[in-house]
Design an enzyme around this catalytic site. Structure first.
Site, PDB file in Angstrom:
ATOM      1  N   PHE B 208       0.856  -1.193   0.000  1.00 14.06           N
ATOM      2  CA  PHE B 208       0.000   0.000   0.000  1.00 14.06           C
ATOM      3  C   PHE B 208       0.889   1.238   0.000  1.00 14.06           C
ATOM      4  O   PHE B 208       1.718   1.416   0.885  1.00 14.06           O
ATOM      5  CB  PHE B 208      -0.916   0.038   1.223  1.00 14.06           C
ATOM      6  CG  PHE B 208      -1.918   1.162   1.158  1.00 14.06           C
ATOM      7  CD1 PHE B 208      -3.191   0.949   0.653  1.00 14.06           C
ATOM      8  CD2 PHE B 208      -1.565   2.455   1.543  1.00 14.06           C
ATOM      9  CE1 PHE B 208      -4.106   1.989   0.554  1.00 14.06           C
ATOM     10  CE2 PHE B 208      -2.471   3.505   1.434  1.00 14.06           C
ATOM     11  CZ  PHE B 208      -3.744   3.267   0.941  1.00 14.06           C
ATOM     12  N   ASP B 314       9.186   2.627   1.755  1.00 14.09           N
ATOM     13  CA  ASP B 314       8.050   3.444   2.184  1.00 14.09           C
ATOM     14  C   ASP B 314       7.863   3.276   3.691  1.00 14.09           C
ATOM     15  O   ASP B 314       7.344   2.270   4.160  1.00 14.09           O
ATOM     16  CB  ASP B 314       6.804   2.985   1.408  1.00 14.09           C
ATOM     17  CG  ASP B 314       5.547   3.751   1.819  1.00 14.09           C
ATOM     18  OD1 ASP B 314       5.556   4.415   2.864  1.00 14.09           O
ATOM     19  OD2 ASP B 314       4.547   3.658   1.076  1.00 14.09           O
ATOM     20  N   LYS B 346       2.645  10.563   8.074  1.00 15.70           N
ATOM     21  CA  LYS B 346       1.905  10.114   9.268  1.00 15.70           C
ATOM     22  C   LYS B 346       2.482  10.623  10.578  1.00 15.70           C
ATOM     23  O   LYS B 346       2.363  11.777  10.911  1.00 15.70           O
ATOM     24  CB  LYS B 346       1.857   8.579   9.275  1.00 15.70           C
ATOM     25  CG  LYS B 346       0.913   8.031   8.182  1.00 15.70           C
ATOM     26  CD  LYS B 346       0.231   6.780   8.639  1.00 15.70           C
ATOM     27  CE  LYS B 346      -0.529   6.092   7.523  1.00 15.70           C
ATOM     28  NZ  LYS B 346      -1.907   5.845   7.843  1.00 15.70           N
ATOM     29  N   THR B 371       3.584  24.566  -5.664  1.00 15.18           N
ATOM     30  CA  THR B 371       3.425  25.857  -4.997  1.00 15.18           C
ATOM     31  C   THR B 371       4.071  25.856  -3.614  1.00 15.18           C
ATOM     32  O   THR B 371       4.918  26.693  -3.306  1.00 15.18           O
ATOM     33  CB  THR B 371       1.927  26.202  -4.830  1.00 15.18           C
ATOM     34  OG1 THR B 371       1.314  26.190  -6.113  1.00 15.18           O
ATOM     35  CG2 THR B 371       1.761  27.584  -4.192  1.00 15.18           C
TER      36      THR B 371
END
Ligand SMILES: Cc1ncc(COP(=O)(O)O)c(C=O)c1O
Ligand SMILES: Cc1ncc(COP(=O)(O)O)c(C=O)c1O
Lengths: 471, 493
Positions: B208, B314, B346, B371
């Site tokens: 995931f 990850d 997280k 941005t």
């Protein structure tokens, strides 16, 4: 008392530039230090935000600039606005920061009142919102909503997925992961993640070396100015572009589920489209079951003289999804049709589902804009700037070409990229921080508390730079 | 109301330690136990709040409406006044407990107010203190060997910016010193190769990595995340499916890992010239808390080196201390041979990726850009989190609490529930512990029962329960958790 003097009694009355080059020596050193750990090649100067105030931004060399770029069009009310500082000190804010919730799973008890503050400034026809974290994020979330909507419409909103769909989507293959397109326009800019980079068409540098979706690109009208003189030609241009859109939708090798467009193409050069063109798009999208997404990331929140720029077009019916970020500080998309809420949970989802801290700021910005009528104010100041620039355009016709814009959302072209870049640099040395877009355009993106007195300083600086250039 | 036989589990020693604990230091008023006061659960105020919310927000995934003003330490309060011991922590994203005084201080600071009221376009006009905020926080926490960072806004965003870095790196390497060709510059504007190449990221079954279009293409956990969304046709390799207990199945498990490595290598060969990076989690979290051994991860590292593919780890869910090391991959990799990129979000509150190779910063500016390029207010929070973890030695205490939970669960599950609960895993991984039920329905029933008894726990994968408490979850909290797990199982089975 003017709004900026109410908010910022100590706002400088003029810029100060102490250094002969920009970035100055202190900035240069800070850029080099930062560069060791963070890509700093894009840095114009290193700012001191504690010292910045209202429409003036300070840098670490002690230079103070009048700011018409405002963090790439993302500061709504000016620096250190007292209402925002108050919001930043509020118990709600501290709570939102210390306990950042996974909003989809555990929303806080004040979340609903937060949302309702934001929803007060939703565009006409929209009454719901889904939150994201940036412009690109907002647009990609909107694409997801559009794709799910499109497929659900085909399948039936409550129809279960087939085993084949469930199986194939895990292989990233159709029918579960279908081939569907988002149509965008030449010179458009919608962000730089993978789907948004696929619809961004302004410059190769944003896209090159990234895998991209095979999605269609239509043409955005290119008008002749002044508009009043070329009505007929420009309408023909609208019709030509509308025909291209319709043709692409009908002939693309797989279905076009959504269309995304900016009310004014900003990064791509401040290109404007007419109400006729936009209503034409609304009609075509309706006739062809294409979701219409209006990207208000840069145009939204007052700068065009309407809260949302697409209000200028009086679209009927309202667009399906309207995305926002930048000046609103909180990002996401507005919508009204319940069917854009996917039929099952966890389809439109992620850990944070937005950021309450930024929503609180957005709520405060919204409140101030309404309370002080800042949209109306901006429309007036915009006229003043426009007229000033029009006069300068008579004086310097080569350097101020194609003057265009609504309210303070104004742009013009110089002769070449080199000219434009020099012009912007000289403006900085004259104490004005201003931005460019596309190859040779200059865009104004001041805050909503920018006033005639600031405009005078800006116009004088432009005059100064251009007259020096002539000599 | 819940019964209180958890006392029996508390040793004398832990009662003494209780007064010395970091949690009681931070939270002198932390509840001593869960409080379920509403007559029904979920309570009536919760229900009415949810229906209000429904008018403008998709609320259907909400477990309950929380009262963050009343939440404290390891306890989350809901609007009905219930206080639950929280082992889910906003999907694994609260590191120091609710209402942490140090975070409150940081968030009331002048620095924070300036960061909130004046959000900069960081890559154009960074603030004078951004470098030091990074250096004393996010960068001080960098995994060994990775000394640079790019900041982003969420886990998905962190991974996608890492993918962008990988794609640009790969293309630049192929291109050598030459410039973009005219053909590349033109084709890319039509989204066609060679400018927009058919490059890919390889990910693993059950992995995931997020839900935007690039990250979703690498997410392989459940159809519900992916259905109806167009995706890139990228390769997917099998992830080892280990048998538990590990000690008993070491031969089988090594074979399984070899099998997966071989199939990964075969895929790499099948997709010549396409794969820019492989992304993998140190523990596949959303996909069911699936673990693999150092052998597997170091095998991947070897493969990626041999084939000149970048390796992205990850750490969005596993990072920032919960494994008992700051980064979970430190349990798995040779410290001298770390991954190329490590992504985070997280629990760090700030997001982004670490890297080492200077070439992962694209050759020209404005290619890795947007941005905001991050958020200084979150970087300030990350700095505070890092400093507290170090100051209070929370890695060590998390390891100890984790070991304690694991050992007690092992005893419990080996007893009368051995047919109900299986595959206890996460030994030596701090509090990143999980176990399986036989079916999703049984798992969901268990989670609900635990909530009714006062513990908020999360699930993952099809049938797993995962523990994701904060780093100030201690033995006395563990005792309550263990007790309620036992009680809930006893009631259900
Ligand atoms: C119209 C428009 N859409 C989307 C974006 C992307 O926003 P962000 O940079 O926050 O991802 C921009 C940014 O300039 C924009 O101008
Ligand atoms: C390992 C991992 N990567 C990425 C993500 C995506 O993070 P986010 O939800 O912030 O986009 C998650 C979220 O659960 C995750 O667990």
């Amino acid at each position: 008392m003017s709004i900026s003097s109410q908010y910022y009694p100590d706002e400088p009355s003029a810029p100060t530039v102490n250094t002969t080059v920009i970035p100055g020596p202190v900035s240069q050193k800070a850029i080099a230090d930062l560069g060791k750990v963070f890509d700093s090649r894009t840095v114009y100067f290193v700012a001191d935000y504690e010292k910045s105030l209202g429409n003036y931004i300070s840098d670490v060399d002690g230079n103070v600039y009048l700011d018409l770029y405002a963090q790439i069009a993302s500061i709504a009310l000016g620096y250190n606005n007292p209402a925002l500082i108050k919001a930043a000190q509020s118990p709600e804010m501290i709570r939102a920061l210390v306990e950042r919730p996974a909003l989809g799973n555990f929303p806080g008890k004040d979340f609903e009142s937060l949302l309702s503050k934001i929803l007060k400034v939703a565009p006409p026809g929209q009454d719901k919102v889904w939150s994201g974290l940036s412009g690109a994020d907002a647009n990609e979330l909107a694409f997801k909503a559009a794709f799910m909507y499109y497929q659900q419409k085909k399948r039936g909103y409550s129809t279960e997925f087939t085993p084949e769909e469930e199986y194939s989507c895990m292989q990233n293959q159709s029918p579960g992961s279908p081939q569907l397109a988002v149509l965008s326009f030449e010179r458009a800019f919608h962000g730089r993640l993978f789907a948004t980079a696929s619809v961004t068409r302004s410059k190769p540098i944003h896209k090159i070396d990234l895998p991209s979706f095979n999605w269609p690109k239509a043409e955005y009208p290119s008008y002749k100015y002044p508009l009043s003189k070329y009505e007929k030609e420009n309408k023909q241009e609208d019709d030509r572009c509308l025909a291209i859109v319709e043709n692409l939708i009908k002939t693309w090798e797989f279905p076009v589920a959504a269309l995304i467009i900016e009310p004014v193409q900003s990064e791509g050069g401040d290109n404007h489209g007419s109400s006729y063109f936009f209503q034409g798009l609304r009609d075509i999208t309706l006739q062809n079951d294409v979701v219409m997404i209006v990207d208000e990331v840069q145009t939204g929140v007052g700068a065009t003289g309407k809260l949302w720029a697409h209000e200028h077009f009086n679209l009927s019916p309202a667009p399906d999804l309207v995305t926002f970020s930048k000046k609103f500080q909180s990002a996401g998309y507005w919508f009204h049709d319940d069917k854009f809420i996917p039929n099952k949970t966890y389809r439109q989802f992620n850990t944070w589902c937005g950021d309450p801290a930024r929503m609180i700021i957005a709520g405060a910005i919204a409140e101030e804009i309404v309370k002080h009528d800042l949209v109306e104010h901006t429309a007036k100041v915009g006229d003043y700037i426009y007229n000033g620039l029009a006069k300068l355009a008579d004086k310097y016709p080569k350097d101020i070409q194609n003057l265009r814009g609504k309210a303070t959302f104004i742009a013009f072209d110089l002769e070449s990229q080199n000219d434009r870049d020099n012009f912007l640099y000289q403006l900085k040395l004259n104490g004005v921080n201003c931005g460019g877009c596309a190859e040779n355009s200059v865009r104004l993106r001041p805050t909503l508390t920018f006033e005639n007195k600031h405009a005078d300083i800006f116009l004088a600086a432009v005059d100064n730079v251009l007259s020096a250039k002539r000599q | 109301m819940i019964s209180r036989n958890y006392r029996s589990l508390i040793s004398k020693n832990s009662i003494k330690r209780y007064y010395l604990s970091v949690a009681s230091d931070y939270f002198p008023n932390e509840p001593l136990k869960p409080e379920i006061i509403s007559e029904t659960y979920p309570g009536p105020i919760n229900e009415s709040k949810l229906s209000e919310l429904a008018k403008s927000f998709d609320h259907r995934a909400a477990y309950f409406v929380a009262d963050y003003y009343k939440s404290i330490g390891n306890y989350i309060a809901d609007v009905d006044g219930n206080k639950l011991l929280d082992t889910y922590c906003q999907i694994s994203s609260i590191p120091l407990g609710y209402n942490n005084p140090e975070l409150l201080k940081a968030c009331s600071s002048k620095e924070m107010q300036v960061a909130l009221a004046n959000r900069p376009a960081l890559a154009c006009f960074p603030s004078n203190d951004y470098e030091s905020i990074l250096k004393d926080g996010i960068l001080a926490a960098a995994p060994r060997g990775l000394d640079k960072v790019w900041t982003a806004l969420s886990g998905s965003d962190a991974n996608e910016t890492a993918y962008k870095a990988a794609f640009m790196y790969k293309a630049a390497k192929k291109r050598g010193n030459s410039k973009f060709t005219k053909e590349e510059l033109e084709s890319v504007m039509d989204n066609k190769s060679p400018g927009a190449p058919a490059a890919s990221i390889l990910s693993f079954d059950k992995g995931f990595h997020g839900r935007l279009f690039g990250s979703l293409s690498t997410t392989r956990s459940k159809p519900i995340h992916k259905l109806d969304i167009p995706q890139f046709p990228w390769p997917r390799a099998p992830f080892p499916s280990l048998k538990y207990p590990l000690e008993q199945y070491s031969i089988e498990n090594q074979k399984e890992e070899e099998r997966c490595l071989e199939l990964t290598e075969a895929l790499i060969k099948e997709w010549p010239d396409s794969i820019a990076a492989i992304i993998v989690e140190p523990i596949q979290a959303e996909g069911g808390d699936n673990h693999a051994s150092p052998y597997f991860y170091q095998g991947l590292r070897k493969l990626t080196k041999a084939y000149e593919i970048l390796l992205i780890v990850d750490e969005v869910q596993t990072g920032v201390g919960a494994s008992g090391k700051f980064w979970c991959h430190e349990h798995l990799f040779d410290p001298n041979d770390p991954p190329d990129i490590v992504t985070f979000s997280k629990k760090f509150q700030a997001a982004g990726f670490y890297y080492k190779l200077p070439e992962l910063q694209p050759d020209q500016p404005f290619r890795q850009f947007n941005t905001w390029c991050g958020d200084p207010s979150k970087a300030i929070i990350a700095k505070t989190i890092y400093n507290e973890i170090i100051k209070k030695n929370l890695l060590h205490s998390t390891k100890k609490t984790g070991d304690y939970i694991f050992n007690n669960l092992e005893t419990l599950f080996n007893g009368k529930f051995f047919q109900i609960v299986k595959n206890l895993r996460g030994k030596n991984r701090g509090t990143l512990i999980a176990f399986d039920f036989n079916t999703a329905k049984e798992r969901d029933g268990f989670l609900l029962e635990c909530r009714k008894n006062g513990v908020n726990i999360g699930g993952c994968g099809d049938t797993a329960v995962r523990l994701r408490p904060s780093l100030v979850f201690e033995k006395r909290h563990a005792d309550i958790l263990l007790n309620i797990v036992e009680e809930s199982l006893s009631k259900l089975y």
